[in-house]
Design an enzyme around this catalytic site. Sequence first.
Site, PDB file in Angstrom:
ATOM      1  N   ASP A  44     -37.509  -7.082 -77.509  1.00 47.38           N
ATOM      2  CA  ASP A  44     -37.144  -5.616 -77.208  1.00 47.38           C
ATOM      3  C   ASP A  44     -36.377  -5.807 -76.018  1.00 47.38           C
ATOM      4  OD1 ASP A  44     -38.645  -2.930 -76.424  1.00 47.38           O
ATOM      5  OD2 ASP A  44     -37.528  -3.181 -74.751  1.00 47.38           O
ATOM      6  N   TYR A  49     -28.216  -3.356 -72.169  1.00 49.77           N
ATOM      7  CA  TYR A  49     -28.603  -4.381 -71.090  1.00 49.77           C
ATOM      8  C   TYR A  49     -27.910  -5.266 -71.994  1.00 49.77           C
ATOM      9  CZ  TYR A  49     -33.634  -3.093 -71.820  1.00 49.77           C
ATOM     10  OH  TYR A  49     -35.061  -2.338 -71.674  1.00 49.77           O
ATOM     11  N   LYS A  74     -31.515   0.313 -78.640  1.00 50.32           N
ATOM     12  CA  LYS A  74     -32.103   1.501 -78.151  1.00 50.32           C
ATOM     13  C   LYS A  74     -30.792   1.868 -77.374  1.00 50.32           C
ATOM     14  CE  LYS A  74     -35.894  -0.013 -75.282  1.00 50.32           C
ATOM     15  NZ  LYS A  74     -35.814  -1.275 -74.764  1.00 50.32           N
ATOM     16  N   HIS A 107     -32.481   6.505 -75.364  1.00 58.01           N
ATOM     17  CA  HIS A 107     -32.801   5.058 -73.984  1.00 58.01           C
ATOM     18  C   HIS A 107     -33.505   5.997 -72.844  1.00 58.01           C
ATOM     19  CE1 HIS A 107     -32.250   0.845 -71.542  1.00 58.01           C
ATOM     20  NE2 HIS A 107     -33.100   1.675 -71.047  1.00 58.01           N
TER      21      HIS A 107
END
Length: 283
Positions: A44, A49, A74, A107
Site C-alpha cells: 500500500d 508517500y 493513491k 487519498h
Amino acid sequence: MEYITLNDGNKIPAIGFGVFMIPNDGPTYEAVLEALKAGYRHIDTATAYFNEEDVGKAIKDSKIPREEIFITSKLWLSQYGYENAKKGIERSLKKLDTDYIDLYLLHQPYGDVEGAWKALEEAKEEGKIKSIGVSNMTVNIWNKFIPDFKIMPAVNQVEYNPFSQQKELKGLLDKSNVKLEAWYPLGHGNNELLNNEIITKIGEKYNKNAGQIILRFEVQEGVITLPKSTNPERIKSNLDIFDFELTDEEMNSIRALDTGTTTHNPEAPGVAENLLNAFTIED
Ligand code: A2P
C-alpha cells in the site's frame, strides 16, 4: 494469506504492507523486498508517500510474477479534477513501472472529488486500474459524495485500530459491501495500545505479541489491515496471524476498547485547507 472479495469481484489480500513515511531511494526498496520475502503480496503506497518508484523496483527485483502482487496507490489533492487526475494516474503507472494498478484511491476527500473520481472510473473501465476506492471519508463526507458516484468505491481507507473502531462508518460501509481498510492499524506504534492488558493477556494464551493480536482482531472484523514496519522481525511477525483464531469472547473484549474517537478528524476546521495547500505533486 487470506483473501477478501471486493464488491467488484476482485480479490485483495487481507493484510497489506504499508509504506507511509518510509523514504524512497533505498529504505522503501529494502522494506518491500523484505515484506515480499516474508510472504506479503499486497503493498500500500501513495503518490504523496513519494516512494512509488522504490515499490515498483522492489516488485520487479523480487522476480515474483506481477499478477501475484496486489498494488495500491493513491491520487494526491493537487491532482484532483478530471484532467489532472488522468495525468496523476499515468504518473503512478510510470513511477510504479507497471501496466496496471490493482487498487487506486482518492487519498483525501477535498477539492474536485467528483472530477477526480470520474477519471478513476474511466481508468477502471480501460483496465489501467482494477479496483477504485476512497480514503478518509467520514459518514458525513461519504453521504455527501457517494450518491453522485456511478461506481461504488470498493474500499474506504481510514484510521482504524482497537481504540478507533469506526463503528458507525463500518456499519454504513457494510450495507454497500464496501470494505474498510485500516491505516494506523497498530495505532502508529501507540504504546498504550501495544501494552494494553486485555490485548497482552490474550497474546499470552496464543503465544503471540500484542501486534499480532491487534492485527488478527482486525482481520476477523473483516477489515483489510495495512501494518507498517521497517524492522525485519516485525515485518515477519505482523504476517504470522493465520494460525490461530480469537474466540467471540476475546473479540468482544477487544471491541470494548473502542474510544469512539480517532487522532485524525477529516471534518475538523482547517483540515481541508491545510491538506489542499500542503504540497503539490510535480509531473
Ligand atoms: P518499526 O518500523 O520499528 O517496526 P502503524 O502501522 O499503525 O502505522 O504502526 C507503525 C509503527 O508501529 C511503526 O513505528 C513500527 O515501527 C511500529 N510497529 C510495527 N509493527 C509493530 C509490532 N508488531 N509491535 C510494535 N510496534 C510495531
